[in-house]
Design a protein around this motif. Structure first.
Motif, PDB file in Angstrom:
ATOM      1  N   GLU A   5      -4.810 -46.312 -45.829  1.00  0.00           N
ATOM      2  CA  GLU A   5      -5.602 -47.158 -45.162  1.00  0.00           C
ATOM      3  C   GLU A   5      -5.200 -48.478 -45.359  1.00  0.00           C
ATOM      4  OE1 GLU A   5      -8.407 -47.927 -42.568  1.00  0.00           O
ATOM      5  OE2 GLU A   5      -7.865 -45.876 -43.189  1.00  0.00           O
ATOM      6  N   ARG A   6      -4.559 -49.033 -46.610  1.00  0.00           N
ATOM      7  CA  ARG A   6      -4.063 -50.064 -46.500  1.00  0.00           C
ATOM      8  C   ARG A   6      -2.905 -50.530 -45.549  1.00  0.00           C
ATOM      9  NH1 ARG A   6      -2.699 -49.179 -52.167  1.00  0.00           N
ATOM     10  NH2 ARG A   6      -0.510 -49.860 -51.655  1.00  0.00           N
ATOM     11  N   LYS A   7      -1.906 -49.700 -45.371  1.00  0.00           N
ATOM     12  CA  LYS A   7      -0.884 -49.865 -44.306  1.00  0.00           C
ATOM     13  C   LYS A   7      -1.801 -49.924 -42.977  1.00  0.00           C
ATOM     14  CE  LYS A   7       2.606 -47.376 -46.960  1.00  0.00           C
ATOM     15  NZ  LYS A   7       3.542 -46.307 -46.882  1.00  0.00           N
ATOM     16  N   ARG A   8      -2.611 -49.224 -42.786  1.00  0.00           N
ATOM     17  CA  ARG A   8      -3.329 -49.327 -41.319  1.00  0.00           C
ATOM     18  C   ARG A   8      -3.892 -50.683 -41.177  1.00  0.00           C
ATOM     19  NH1 ARG A   8      -6.184 -45.198 -41.762  1.00  0.00           N
ATOM     20  NH2 ARG A   8      -5.064 -43.766 -40.654  1.00  0.00           N
ATOM     21  N   THR A   9      -4.501 -51.079 -41.969  1.00  0.00           N
ATOM     22  CA  THR A   9      -4.999 -52.675 -42.073  1.00  0.00           C
ATOM     23  C   THR A   9      -4.155 -53.562 -41.777  1.00  0.00           C
ATOM     24  OG1 THR A   9      -6.978 -52.030 -43.538  1.00  0.00           O
ATOM     25  CG2 THR A   9      -6.446 -54.314 -43.424  1.00  0.00           C
ATOM     26  N   GLU A  10      -2.905 -53.461 -42.472  1.00  0.00           N
ATOM     27  CA  GLU A  10      -1.875 -54.398 -42.327  1.00  0.00           C
ATOM     28  C   GLU A  10      -1.269 -54.572 -40.745  1.00  0.00           C
ATOM     29  OE1 GLU A  10       1.221 -52.683 -44.543  1.00  0.00           O
ATOM     30  OE2 GLU A  10       0.328 -53.245 -46.433  1.00  0.00           O
ATOM     31  N   THR A  12      -3.667 -53.373 -38.036  1.00  0.00           N
ATOM     32  CA  THR A  12      -4.642 -53.725 -37.061  1.00  0.00           C
ATOM     33  C   THR A  12      -5.388 -55.077 -37.598  1.00  0.00           C
ATOM     34  OG1 THR A  12      -6.243 -52.510 -38.410  1.00  0.00           O
ATOM     35  CG2 THR A  12      -4.945 -51.222 -37.062  1.00  0.00           C
ATOM     36  N   LYS A  13      -5.190 -55.453 -38.823  1.00  0.00           N
ATOM     37  CA  LYS A  13      -5.749 -56.560 -39.270  1.00  0.00           C
ATOM     38  C   LYS A  13      -7.584 -56.402 -39.385  1.00  0.00           C
ATOM     39  CE  LYS A  13      -1.940 -59.076 -38.650  1.00  0.00           C
ATOM     40  NZ  LYS A  13      -1.254 -59.099 -39.684  1.00  0.00           N
ATOM     41  N   GLU A  14      -7.891 -55.085 -39.319  1.00  0.00           N
ATOM     42  CA  GLU A  14      -9.272 -54.863 -39.539  1.00  0.00           C
ATOM     43  C   GLU A  14      -9.475 -54.464 -41.107  1.00  0.00           C
ATOM     44  OE1 GLU A  14     -10.039 -51.683 -36.966  1.00  0.00           O
ATOM     45  OE2 GLU A  14     -10.498 -52.955 -35.456  1.00  0.00           O
ATOM     46  N   PRO A  15     -10.194 -55.135 -41.971  1.00  0.00           N
ATOM     47  CA  PRO A  15     -10.320 -54.841 -43.420  1.00  0.00           C
ATOM     48  C   PRO A  15     -11.218 -53.477 -43.501  1.00  0.00           C
ATOM     49  CG  PRO A  15     -11.124 -57.056 -42.858  1.00  0.00           C
ATOM     50  CD  PRO A  15     -11.180 -56.150 -41.448  1.00  0.00           C
ATOM     51  N   PHE A  16     -10.849 -53.213 -44.654  1.00  0.00           N
ATOM     52  CA  PHE A  16     -11.891 -52.033 -45.217  1.00  0.00           C
ATOM     53  C   PHE A  16     -12.363 -52.035 -46.382  1.00  0.00           C
ATOM     54  CE2 PHE A  16      -7.773 -50.910 -47.217  1.00  0.00           C
ATOM     55  CZ  PHE A  16      -8.189 -50.294 -48.237  1.00  0.00           C
ATOM     56  N   LEU A  17     -13.711 -51.293 -46.504  1.00  0.00           N
ATOM     57  CA  LEU A  17     -14.328 -51.669 -48.007  1.00  0.00           C
ATOM     58  C   LEU A  17     -14.133 -50.071 -48.649  1.00  0.00           C
ATOM     59  CD1 LEU A  17     -16.273 -53.043 -49.934  1.00  0.00           C
ATOM     60  CD2 LEU A  17     -18.000 -51.916 -48.520  1.00  0.00           C
ATOM     61  N   VAL A  99     -30.868 -45.440 -61.117  1.00  0.00           N
ATOM     62  CA  VAL A  99     -30.315 -46.475 -62.185  1.00  0.00           C
ATOM     63  C   VAL A  99     -29.122 -46.243 -62.900  1.00  0.00           C
ATOM     64  CG1 VAL A  99     -32.726 -47.454 -62.092  1.00  0.00           C
ATOM     65  CG2 VAL A  99     -32.057 -45.907 -64.102  1.00  0.00           C
ATOM     66  N   GLN A 100     -28.904 -44.779 -63.050  1.00  0.00           N
ATOM     67  CA  GLN A 100     -27.723 -44.390 -63.914  1.00  0.00           C
ATOM     68  C   GLN A 100     -26.374 -44.529 -63.183  1.00  0.00           C
ATOM     69  OE1 GLN A 100     -27.561 -43.917 -66.966  1.00  0.00           O
ATOM     70  NE2 GLN A 100     -29.732 -44.380 -67.451  1.00  0.00           N
ATOM     71  N   LEU A 101     -26.563 -44.709 -61.840  1.00  0.00           N
ATOM     72  CA  LEU A 101     -25.337 -44.940 -60.888  1.00  0.00           C
ATOM     73  C   LEU A 101     -24.912 -46.274 -60.936  1.00  0.00           C
ATOM     74  CD1 LEU A 101     -26.286 -43.122 -57.697  1.00  0.00           C
ATOM     75  CD2 LEU A 101     -24.670 -42.360 -59.476  1.00  0.00           C
ATOM     76  N   SER A 102     -23.472 -46.192 -61.171  1.00  0.00           N
ATOM     77  CA  SER A 102     -22.668 -47.609 -61.009  1.00  0.00           C
ATOM     78  C   SER A 102     -22.171 -47.559 -59.785  1.00  0.00           C
ATOM     79  CB  SER A 102     -21.487 -47.539 -62.152  1.00  0.00           C
ATOM     80  OG  SER A 102     -20.685 -48.657 -62.034  1.00  0.00           O
ATOM     81  N   ILE A 103     -22.399 -48.548 -58.844  1.00  0.00           N
ATOM     82  CA  ILE A 103     -21.865 -48.915 -57.542  1.00  0.00           C
ATOM     83  C   ILE A 103     -20.791 -50.063 -57.476  1.00  0.00           C
ATOM     84  CG2 ILE A 103     -22.216 -49.187 -54.945  1.00  0.00           C
ATOM     85  CD1 ILE A 103     -24.851 -47.774 -55.604  1.00  0.00           C
ATOM     86  N   THR A 104     -19.618 -49.903 -57.273  1.00  0.00           N
ATOM     87  CA  THR A 104     -18.762 -51.041 -57.350  1.00  0.00           C
ATOM     88  C   THR A 104     -18.080 -51.095 -55.915  1.00  0.00           C
ATOM     89  OG1 THR A 104     -16.834 -49.688 -58.257  1.00  0.00           O
ATOM     90  CG2 THR A 104     -18.158 -51.209 -59.411  1.00  0.00           C
ATOM     91  N   LEU A 105     -17.905 -52.398 -55.555  1.00  0.00           N
ATOM     92  CA  LEU A 105     -17.241 -52.585 -54.221  1.00  0.00           C
ATOM     93  C   LEU A 105     -15.990 -53.359 -54.183  1.00  0.00           C
ATOM     94  CD1 LEU A 105     -20.422 -54.039 -52.299  1.00  0.00           C
ATOM     95  CD2 LEU A 105     -19.642 -51.704 -52.470  1.00  0.00           C
ATOM     96  N   HIS A 106     -15.034 -52.821 -53.333  1.00  0.00           N
ATOM     97  CA  HIS A 106     -13.452 -53.329 -53.500  1.00  0.00           C
ATOM     98  C   HIS A 106     -13.228 -53.515 -51.922  1.00  0.00           C
ATOM     99  CE1 HIS A 106     -13.528 -51.985 -57.716  1.00  0.00           C
ATOM    100  NE2 HIS A 106     -13.981 -51.017 -57.348  1.00  0.00           N
ATOM    101  N   LEU A 107     -13.070 -54.765 -51.507  1.00  0.00           N
ATOM    102  CA  LEU A 107     -12.567 -55.130 -50.077  1.00  0.00           C
ATOM    103  C   LEU A 107     -11.058 -55.470 -49.796  1.00  0.00           C
ATOM    104  CD1 LEU A 107     -13.889 -55.538 -47.416  1.00  0.00           C
ATOM    105  CD2 LEU A 107     -13.941 -58.195 -48.162  1.00  0.00           C
ATOM    106  N   PHE A 108     -10.416 -54.812 -48.929  1.00  0.00           N
ATOM    107  CA  PHE A 108      -9.054 -55.139 -48.772  1.00  0.00           C
ATOM    108  C   PHE A 108      -9.040 -55.707 -47.103  1.00  0.00           C
ATOM    109  CE2 PHE A 108      -4.974 -53.997 -47.071  1.00  0.00           C
ATOM    110  CZ  PHE A 108      -4.023 -54.395 -48.133  1.00  0.00           C
ATOM    111  N   PRO A 109      -8.141 -56.778 -46.993  1.00  0.00           N
ATOM    112  CA  PRO A 109      -7.105 -57.386 -47.989  1.00  0.00           C
ATOM    113  C   PRO A 109      -7.815 -58.170 -49.182  1.00  0.00           C
ATOM    114  CG  PRO A 109      -6.664 -57.906 -45.627  1.00  0.00           C
ATOM    115  CD  PRO A 109      -8.138 -57.413 -45.746  1.00  0.00           C
ATOM    116  N   ASP A 110      -7.134 -58.045 -50.294  1.00  0.00           N
ATOM    117  CA  ASP A 110      -7.996 -58.808 -51.532  1.00  0.00           C
ATOM    118  C   ASP A 110      -7.175 -59.987 -51.679  1.00  0.00           C
ATOM    119  OD1 ASP A 110      -5.750 -57.113 -51.754  1.00  0.00           O
ATOM    120  OD2 ASP A 110      -5.957 -57.328 -54.212  1.00  0.00           O
ATOM    121  N   ASP A 111      -7.847 -60.918 -52.321  1.00  0.00           N
ATOM    122  CA  ASP A 111      -7.118 -62.061 -52.829  1.00  0.00           C
ATOM    123  C   ASP A 111      -6.110 -61.993 -53.872  1.00  0.00           C
ATOM    124  OD1 ASP A 111      -8.735 -63.400 -51.107  1.00  0.00           O
ATOM    125  OD2 ASP A 111     -10.462 -63.587 -52.387  1.00  0.00           O
TER     126      ASP A 111
END
Length: 347
Positions: A5-10, A12-17, A99-111
């Motif tokens: 998916e990183r290569k696809r974003t490179e 298309t320029k469309e970010p992914f989460l 409340v026992q669920l941990s949800i984290t978000l990571h957006l690409f491209p990243d800084d």
């Protein structure tokens, strides 16, 4: 899937989460007291058919790839996705389970480089960089052995030349013998890069920074250089360079101290040239891959095939080709072609 998916974003320029859901009480695979395995049906109702759901950690953490986001409204998209998934989970789960669920978000491209490293700021988006199979580990051990033996042999062989250059640098201009600079190595890790000093001491690097940014953006013109009618992508007749420095650069003798970088493990005999952090800051997303997969080198495919006569994008493609098809035999062939490239001169 993340790497694909990183290569696809490179392209298309469309970010992914990348969203990760993990039960904070889970410590061992298959022993999740809140049944994280059962969340998949809930998540399917809150995602699109084009989104990808799978295990990030077997039976402990679920990953969802939300693909094809709008580049001009990333923040709004991320907020909408988080609200939709959270609402779906709250509707289906008891409050104590939610409340026992941990949800984290990571957006690409990243800084990159916000922490001063010059490399990725979020290793979660690059999981494959630290996964090495047995065969590859053996090949890397062989490459490291070649680096140690080769650099030691050349340092001993060229010791008289190194001492002569060190004395010449010291007596012809004020300043230290060695030029030390932060460069970006493998995985974006910065290290101290060594060269014989070829410039006058305490220089302003803004001219070089501006030219490099233009070259990376494809806006730099070739500059005519002696003996090269087609011109080169390089600052020619730089007033900061000393008369001795011009000779050292033209013959690549200024790079001999980099054998110490090879011995320390920051560099290899063969690999992409290590960039300066402000160069990496100007990279397009796909350019970044040249500093991820292999160690930087003293010589490489770019040096023996194109050097300063090819555009920046062409140089990156040569580096990526080397990273994809690296082998000890390829390293040997590049090393054998390097003396001829040096004799032709840096221009």
């Amino acid at each position: 899937m993340i790497a694909i998916e990183r290569k696809r974003t490179e392209r298309t320029k469309e970010p992914f989460l990348l969203m990760l859901l993990e039960c904070v009480e889970c410590r061992e695979p298959g022993k999740c007291v809140h049944g994280i395995d059962n969340l998949v049906s809930v998540l399917l109702s809150a995602t699109r058919e084009t989104d990808v759901i799978g295990w990030h950690k077997d039976h402990r953490a679920i990953a969802i790839l939300f693909t094809g986001l709008a580049a001009d409204s990333k923040s709004a998209c991320v907020g909408a996705i988080l609200n939709r998934v959270s609402s779906a989970l709250q509707d289906k789960l008891f409050s104590e389970k939610f409340v026992q669920l941990s949800i984290t978000l990571h957006l690409f491209p990243d800084d990159w480089g916000n922490d001063g490293s010059g490399g990725p700021s979020n290793s979660t988006l690059y999981p494959e960089l630290h996964e090495t199979d047995t065969e590859k580990r053996g090949m890397l051990a062989l490459k490291r052995g070649m680096d140690i033996l080769g650099s030691l042999f050349l340092l001993i062989l060229l010791l008289p030349v190194i001492l002569a250059i060190a004395i010449a640098v010291k007596v012809t201009s004020r300043g230290p013998i060695f030029f030390r600079q932060q460069r970006v190595g493998q995985f974006g890790k910065c290290f101290t890069f060594l060269k014989f000093r070829s410039m006058r001491n305490r220089n302003d690097h803004s001219q070089h920074m501006q030219y490099v940014k233009q070259m990376i953006a494809g806006n730099a013109d070739r500059v005519s250089a002696k003996g090269k009618a087609e011109g080169v992508y390089k600052l020619v007749d730089d007033p900061r360079i000393t008369p001795l420095g011009k000779f050292l650069r033209r013959t690549s003798l200024d790079e001999l101290p980099q054998f110490l970088n090879v011995l320390s493990g920051d560099m290899s005999l063969v690999g992409p040239r290590p960039p300066i952090p402000y160069e990496v800051a100007a990279y397009e997303t796909w350019h970044r891959r040249r500093v991820l997969h292999v160690k930087p080198g003293i010589t490489g495919l770019w040096q023996v095939t194109g050097r300063s006569r090819v555009s920046f994008d062409e140089m990156v493609r040569l580096d990526l080709h080397y990273a994809s098809f690296w082998s000890p035999w390829l390293d040997f062939k590049i090393l054998m072609r390097t003396p001829a490239a040096v004799i032709k001169g840096a221009y």
